[in-house]
Design an enzyme around this catalytic site. Structure first.
Site, mmCIF file in Angstrom:
data_model
loop_
_atom_site.group_PDB
_atom_site.id
_atom_site.type_symbol
_atom_site.label_atom_id
_atom_site.label_comp_id
_atom_site.label_asym_id
_atom_site.label_seq_id
_atom_site.Cartn_x
_atom_site.Cartn_y
_atom_site.Cartn_z
ATOM 1 N N CYS A 128 -10.556 90.610 74.200
ATOM 2 C CA CYS A 128 -10.010 91.639 73.326
ATOM 3 C C CYS A 128 -10.366 93.062 73.739
ATOM 4 O O CYS A 128 -9.984 94.002 73.065
ATOM 5 C CB CYS A 128 -10.505 91.403 71.905
ATOM 6 S SG CYS A 128 -12.311 91.377 71.772
ATOM 7 N N GLN A 129 -11.109 93.244 74.837
ATOM 8 C CA GLN A 129 -11.572 94.592 75.174
ATOM 9 C C GLN A 129 -10.422 95.578 75.332
ATOM 10 O O GLN A 129 -10.536 96.753 74.980
ATOM 11 C CB GLN A 129 -12.402 94.567 76.465
ATOM 12 C CG GLN A 129 -13.677 93.744 76.370
ATOM 13 C CD GLN A 129 -13.462 92.319 76.850
ATOM 14 O OE1 GLN A 129 -12.394 91.752 76.671
ATOM 15 N NE2 GLN A 129 -14.479 91.743 77.459
#
Length: 529
Positions: A128-129
């Protein structure tokens, strides 16, 4: 037979721990994790160890495991004692990289695990970065060439190819506002998950219905957001979690039931007090050329930790800060008892570290574990010790953590040596966790420094330990994270809270049981049973 689960982008196993914790009236696990896929070597080691333990009946871990936790035996010796269980764990926990490992190999492993089962579950959280607001701020947005933007399609491809009855997909809150080329990414992901066969036409996949876990009446994208503190998790962790149901299943899932909020002190306050360690001291800085321009070079002095030196410094800082508060006409009621120990990887104890009356006591507690695992503190920069001490004192007095203007107000030396310290971007640079509220979100950033995770007790003058972070994330106390302390922090910060996953597993179990009951009824009705 338990329902089979495939776990993608598994991390250290937060989702899997929650699902495998659910048992029936005979204390048999309702879900069986058949395969966990994770690329990180240390998280994979953690997954393998936890899978190994799941080969034993719930609550009946082998005695050799506790010897391992107490550092009296090696993990290899543990596995040698139980070769069959280790072999099964090695099959379940697979170190592979979705998007790089050949699809044929991945599909083969999944097909082998699922066999002819129709009702099984896919779980996981694609990285999800790229979507997180912090990540977007660092790099200036979201870019097509960032492969992480498209990793959800690896999850989607497996849905299309293998068609689970139910899937659970987790991601960050930032996904709701993320845009790529002017298009909302979340809307695109929802549409793809509803019609995976349109993205992968060769799969001939059925469509899926996408449900919220917090409301039956979806009116906006934010209805897919789960605020963990509303469900008893001692943390204000807000995550998007989607529940998908295959189109041929004419049933809807239930939603999560809100619970009483759990404050931070109730879950970490009983852990043994430990002090921070001395690491190094900031000496000076200067502007130097770096080939393309100029940069600030900082000079530090390395220190050898000892309680005598630590306590001398902290006592000095305490006197200076109390004087600063008094000059601002603020009373400070502070009579600290400084702990001498910086903690241990295994710290033996003789009493419970969480109240038996606590609603989560049975979740955390293991009666066979007479110690605390992963409870050692970091060493800190001496100037940060003073900032941590100030921040925890300020929070105790004003019930909120200080902003950069407050640091300047109470002492110029409290400001960090950073050109943008007072720009507004660093206002929450040092964040104390307030004891009578759920903690703020534990993220993987905790592996880099502890500035966002300062303990509320000024006498300990430190950031959180791995075990405290794990408690906030609701990992059981007997959960061991492999690797260095930095790697342990990284795993804890990246995980889904197992207790929240356990609540989701109840919803999924209920749905699958209704599906099976309906199927049995159809067979009886047609005379095929």
């Amino acid at each position: 037979m338990p329902f089979s689960v495939i776990d993608l982008f598994a991390g250290p196993g937060g989702l899997a721990e929650g699902f495998s914790s659910l048992v029936d009236e005979n204390n048999q696990r309702v879900f069986k994790i058949r395969l966990s896929i994770e690329k990180d070597a240390h998280a994979h080691q953690t997954l393998t160890l936890r899978s190994f333990l799941r080969q034993f009946p719930k609550g009946e871990f082998p005695e050799e495991y506790y010897l391992f936790l107490k550092e009296k035996t090696d993990i290899r010796d543990l596995y040698k004692q139980y070769p069959a269980e280790y072999h099964e764990a090695s099959r379940e926990a697979w170190q592979a990289t979705l998007g790089q490992t050949p699809e044929k190999e991945i599909d083969g492993r999944i097909s082998e695990c699922i066999g002819n089962e129709k009702n099984w579950v896919l779980i996981g959280g694609p990285p999800c970065q790229a979507y997180s607001m912090a990540g977007r701020s660092r790099v200036g947005g979201i870019f097509e060439e960032d492969h992480r933007v498209h990793l959800y399609k690896e999850y989607l491809r497996i849905i299309a190819r293998h068609q689970p009855s139910v899937f659970v997909m987790e991601n960050v809150k930032g996904l709701l506002s993320a845009e790529l080329n002017g298009e909302k990414i979340f809307s695109k992901i929802i549409e793809d998950l509803r019609r995976p066969g349109h993205v992968f036409p060769g799969s001939e996949s059925q469509d899926y219905r996408i449900y919220s876990l917090v409301t039956h009446d979806i009116r906006s994208d934010s209805d897919y957001l789960i605020k963990s503190e509303m469900y008893g998790i001692p943390q204000k962790r807000h995550r998007v979690i989607l529940l998908g149901v295959r189109g041929d299943i004419d049933m809807s899932p239930d939603i999560l039931r809100t619970k009483r909020k759990t404050d931070l002190k109730s879950v970490i306050g009983g852990l043994p007090p430990v002090r921070s360690g001395l690491y190094r001291e900031f000496v000076s800085s200067e502007i130097v050329p770096d080939g393309t321009g100029f940069k600030k070079k900082r000079v530090y002095k390395n220190l050898t930790d000892s309680y005598a030196d630590w306590s001398e410094r902290v006592l000095k800082y305490t006197g200076e800060l109390v004087s600063s508060f008094e000059k601002q006409k603020v009373d400070v009621d502070f009579n600290p008892v400084y702990p001498q120990s910086t903690g241990e990887e295994y710290l033996k104890i003789s009493t419970d570290t969480i109240s038996p009356a606590h609603p989560h006591y049975n979740w955390y507690h293991d009666s066979r574990l007479d110690g605390v695992v992963h409870h050692s503190s970091r060493g800190h920069l001496t100037q940060d010790l003073k900032r941590y001490l100030f921040a925890s004192l300020y929070t105790r007095i004003f019930h909120k953590f200080p902003r950069m203007a407050d640091y300047r107000k109470f002492g110029e030396d409290l400001l960090p040596d950073h050109e943008n310290a007072e720009s507004g971007k660093f206002n929450d640079r040092f964040r104390v966790q307030v004891p009578d509220e759920p903690a703020t979100t534990v993220t993987s950033h905790i592996s880099k420094d502890g500035h966002y995770f300062i303990h509320y007790d000024p006498g300990q003058c430190r950031s959180l330990t791995v075990r405290e972070a794990a408690r906030i994330q609701t990992f059981p106390d007997n959960y061991f994270f492999c690797g260095s302390r930095t790697q342990q922090f990284h795993q804890v910060g990246n995980a889904v809270p197992p207790m929240l996953a356990g609540q989701i597993s109840v919803i999924v179990s209920d749905l699958l049981n209704r599906i099976n009951a309906n199927h049995q009824l159809e067979l009886w009705t047609t005379g095929e049973n």
